[in-house]
Design an enzyme around this catalytic site. Sequence first.
Site, mmCIF file in Angstrom:
data_model
loop_
_atom_site.group_PDB
_atom_site.id
_atom_site.type_symbol
_atom_site.label_atom_id
_atom_site.label_comp_id
_atom_site.label_asym_id
_atom_site.label_seq_id
_atom_site.Cartn_x
_atom_site.Cartn_y
_atom_site.Cartn_z
ATOM 1 N N ASN A 27 0.969 -1.190 0.020
ATOM 2 C CA ASN A 27 0.068 0.052 -0.269
ATOM 3 C C ASN A 27 0.754 1.167 -0.064
ATOM 4 O O ASN A 27 2.041 1.080 0.273
ATOM 5 C CB ASN A 27 -1.059 0.144 1.253
ATOM 6 C CG ASN A 27 -0.256 0.153 2.365
ATOM 7 O OD1 ASN A 27 0.345 -0.723 3.204
ATOM 8 N ND2 ASN A 27 -0.063 1.497 2.939
ATOM 9 N N CYS A 28 0.234 2.207 -0.413
ATOM 10 C CA CYS A 28 0.853 3.666 -0.251
ATOM 11 C C CYS A 28 -0.135 4.342 0.756
ATOM 12 O O CYS A 28 -0.786 3.848 1.471
ATOM 13 C CB CYS A 28 1.158 4.320 -1.434
ATOM 14 S SG CYS A 28 -0.451 4.826 -2.462
ATOM 15 N N MET A 29 -0.117 5.732 0.723
ATOM 16 C CA MET A 29 -1.018 6.488 1.668
ATOM 17 C C MET A 29 -2.484 6.194 1.446
ATOM 18 O O MET A 29 -3.323 6.147 2.206
ATOM 19 C CB MET A 29 -0.554 7.996 1.635
ATOM 20 C CG MET A 29 0.562 8.309 1.825
ATOM 21 S SD MET A 29 1.069 7.589 3.771
ATOM 22 C CE MET A 29 -0.052 8.575 4.557
ATOM 23 N N THR A 30 -2.793 6.087 0.143
ATOM 24 C CA THR A 30 -4.079 6.187 -0.316
ATOM 25 C C THR A 30 -4.823 4.733 -1.021
ATOM 26 O O THR A 30 -5.867 4.698 -1.278
ATOM 27 C CB THR A 30 -4.413 7.357 -1.298
ATOM 28 O OG1 THR A 30 -3.833 7.451 -2.308
ATOM 29 C CG2 THR A 30 -4.320 8.809 -0.164
ATOM 30 N N ARG A 31 -3.660 4.000 -1.604
ATOM 31 C CA ARG A 31 -4.090 2.959 -2.538
ATOM 32 C C ARG A 31 -3.641 1.505 -1.897
ATOM 33 O O ARG A 31 -2.562 1.369 -1.403
ATOM 34 C CB ARG A 31 -3.361 3.234 -3.912
ATOM 35 C CG ARG A 31 -3.953 4.514 -4.716
ATOM 36 C CD ARG A 31 -3.106 4.652 -5.728
ATOM 37 N NE ARG A 31 -3.491 5.778 -6.402
ATOM 38 C CZ ARG A 31 -2.932 6.399 -7.753
ATOM 39 N NH1 ARG A 31 -2.158 5.474 -8.363
ATOM 40 N NH2 ARG A 31 -3.170 7.771 -7.943
#
Length: 484
Positions: A27-31
Amino acid sequence: MAKITTSMIQEILTAIGGKSNVIKCGNCMTRLRLTLHDDNLADRDTIKRIAGVMGLVESDDQFQIVLGPGKAQTAAEMMNEMMEGEEDNSASTTAESRDLKDVASEHKQKLKKKQTSAAQRFLSKFATIFTPLIPGFIAAGLLLGFATLLDQIYIIGNESPNANLVDLILYMKVFSKGLFSFLSILIGYNAQQAFGGSGVNGAILASLFVLGYNPDATSGIYSGMTDFFGHGIDPRGNIIGVLIAAIIGAGVEKKVRQYMPDNLDMILTSVVTLLIMGAVTFVVIMPIGGVLFQGMSWLFMNLNGNPIGSAILAGLFLISVMFGIHQGFVPVYFALMDAQGFNSLFPILAMAGAGQVGAALALYAKANKDALLRTQVKGSIIPGFLGIGEPLIYGVTLPRVKPFITACVGGAAGGFFIGLVSYMGLPVGLNTVFGPSGIVALPLMTSNAGIFAGMLVFAAGLVISYVAGFLATWFFGTKNVDLS
């Protein structure tokens, strides 16, 4: 906005083709970032209709599901837990050919499925922490080894050495110095990420062990602090302390994230985590890490420094590999590097792989000329000499049991020799934390008497393990054993 729930993650898994279609989940911050075996199996329209999914992005080899800030990491954690905690019931294909790769993979996977204890799962995460760093360890160690060879051959004792050669040697050595100066930060990043936190927070916590707290020190980077609210700061413990701080930090971060509103997650979760963990690190972890670090160094230096202890370590190492807990030795490597200047445990454990080679050669000699076993040994013996032992373990010796035991005996014989030489006053070790364990490791060996003595002792240990593994298997490891 919809919360991340188990049913939602299950819907996503179903829509992307099931757990068997997922190679990697991150994951990243939003995805939620997924790497899939086959993108065509994913039902894009269904994914977009799942409550809580804000969008879908396909970039390079990643399938990115937009969930919003504060949700992507929770979703990734839940999906990884779901994939690890349940067996995949998808149909498996069976190949008719029984080459070495098939056999080794089959036996390895059977063992992996049995490794379900909490301790084994915990130790298996060490592979996630240290495996990405191994190429750097090997590269820096080889450069340092070759630089030391050049230094001893052309520079030491030479009153007027070639200036360009001196510069080349210094250049080859600088990578090792750079690696070990800031290695704790890399480990902190990987460790906190492996245990479900943000890697950058782990790196920042690890930097607390790298900074200096004495304004009069002539080396290092002064932190600007001499104490923590009157409590003295002693950044001992090094890698042990870093691991403890990163692992606990990951737990604190996850707990903070549970109570943090989504719209404040990106701003405040790391702030709160660092404030809590910084205090815990200064007051608790550094002192405890220092004691553990010193105790671990003392224990293994005494085990390594006598033949019986070394034989036991080398003889049991393959069993630890079989159960997937051998990564637990890596913190010990760091402790020994700090205490001795080289990794004296690694060459002892490397004898285990040499015992495998000897056992495999004995099986080859005993088998019929047209036996499949000979083909399997041919395909795995060269990697075995080079220190890559898994094809031999899972494809040749372990399925036949007795040869695996006699291979352990061969490794114990080599370990006994390395320990005996150390007991007599010449400990040898790897010049880096981690490296190859076969003949490729020769340039990385060193000792108190120099690199040539270290290389000679290690080479002799390998030969002893080859011979002992061969003889033990020849006489005791082939009776009632499948040699076809």
